[in-house]
Design a protein around this motif. Structure first.
Motif, PDB file in Angstrom:
ATOM      1  N   ARG A  27     -15.403  -2.857  -6.280  1.00 52.62           N
ATOM      2  CA  ARG A  27     -14.765  -3.310  -5.031  1.00 52.62           C
ATOM      3  C   ARG A  27     -13.588  -4.245  -5.318  1.00 52.62           C
ATOM      4  N   ASP A  28     -13.716  -5.077  -6.337  1.00 51.84           N
ATOM      5  CA  ASP A  28     -12.586  -5.924  -6.724  1.00 51.84           C
ATOM      6  C   ASP A  28     -11.451  -5.078  -7.283  1.00 51.84           C
ATOM      7  N   GLN A  30     -10.780  -2.096  -6.410  1.00 52.69           N
ATOM      8  CA  GLN A  30     -10.165  -1.479  -5.237  1.00 52.69           C
ATOM      9  C   GLN A  30      -9.181  -2.457  -4.592  1.00 52.69           C
ATOM     10  N   HIS A  31      -9.585  -3.707  -4.451  1.00 48.77           N
ATOM     11  CA  HIS A  31      -8.719  -4.732  -3.856  1.00 48.77           C
ATOM     12  C   HIS A  31      -7.444  -4.917  -4.678  1.00 48.77           C
ATOM     13  N   TYR A  32      -7.587  -5.077  -5.996  1.00 45.35           N
ATOM     14  CA  TYR A  32      -6.410  -5.279  -6.849  1.00 45.35           C
ATOM     15  C   TYR A  32      -5.557  -4.022  -6.927  1.00 45.35           C
ATOM     16  N   ARG A  34      -4.951  -2.113  -4.391  1.00 41.90           N
ATOM     17  CA  ARG A  34      -4.083  -2.226  -3.205  1.00 41.90           C
ATOM     18  C   ARG A  34      -3.004  -3.274  -3.434  1.00 41.90           C
ATOM     19  N   LYS A  35      -3.403  -4.416  -3.998  1.00 41.83           N
ATOM     20  CA  LYS A  35      -2.494  -5.549  -4.140  1.00 41.83           C
ATOM     21  C   LYS A  35      -1.393  -5.290  -5.173  1.00 41.83           C
ATOM     22  N   ASN A  40      -4.449   2.470  -2.024  1.00 46.12           N
ATOM     23  CA  ASN A  40      -5.735   2.165  -1.408  1.00 46.12           C
ATOM     24  C   ASN A  40      -6.750   3.242  -1.800  1.00 46.12           C
ATOM     25  N   HIS A  42     -10.429   4.326  -2.626  1.00 46.24           N
ATOM     26  CA  HIS A  42     -11.783   3.895  -2.307  1.00 46.24           C
ATOM     27  C   HIS A  42     -12.582   3.671  -3.588  1.00 46.24           C
ATOM     28  N   TYR A  43     -13.475   2.683  -3.545  1.00 40.86           N
ATOM     29  CA  TYR A  43     -14.238   2.350  -4.752  1.00 40.86           C
ATOM     30  C   TYR A  43     -15.116   3.503  -5.218  1.00 40.86           C
TER      31      TYR A  43
END
Length: 88
Positions: A27-28, A30-32, A34-35, A40, A42-43
């Motif tokens: 999940r992290d 996935q966040h990074y 996007r960042k 985007n 999905h995990y």
């Protein structure tokens, strides 16, 4: 390498290698993703790719390739910066 219909394979690999290097949960990652990579993904997709790939083998392969780069192509030598600070 497997093919991706929705995202560039290089982006998926970059996110997974980032995850592996920093020992992050999916999940992290996935966040990074996007960042930093603007993707985007999905995990669960990252998890499926992670299962398909041998990241340790891929990482070792990339490190061998990086070691072959000429020294001038890499980042500045930290001793140069340290010596300039001492001299100044």
């Amino acid at each position: 390498l497997p093919k991706s219909k929705k995202f560039p394979v290089k982006t998926i690999l970059a996110i997974l290698l980032f995850k592996q290097y920093y020992n992050l949960p999916l999940r992290d990652a996935q966040h990074y993703g996007r960042k930093f990579f603007g993707a985007n993904i999905h995990y669960s997709t990252l998890h499926n790719w992670e299962k398909k790939l041998n990241l340790e083998e891929l990482t070792n392969h990339l490190l061998k390739k990086l070691q072959k780069l000429p020294y001038a192509s890499t980042q500045a030598d930290s001793t140069i910066i340290t010596n300039k600070k001492r001299a100044g």
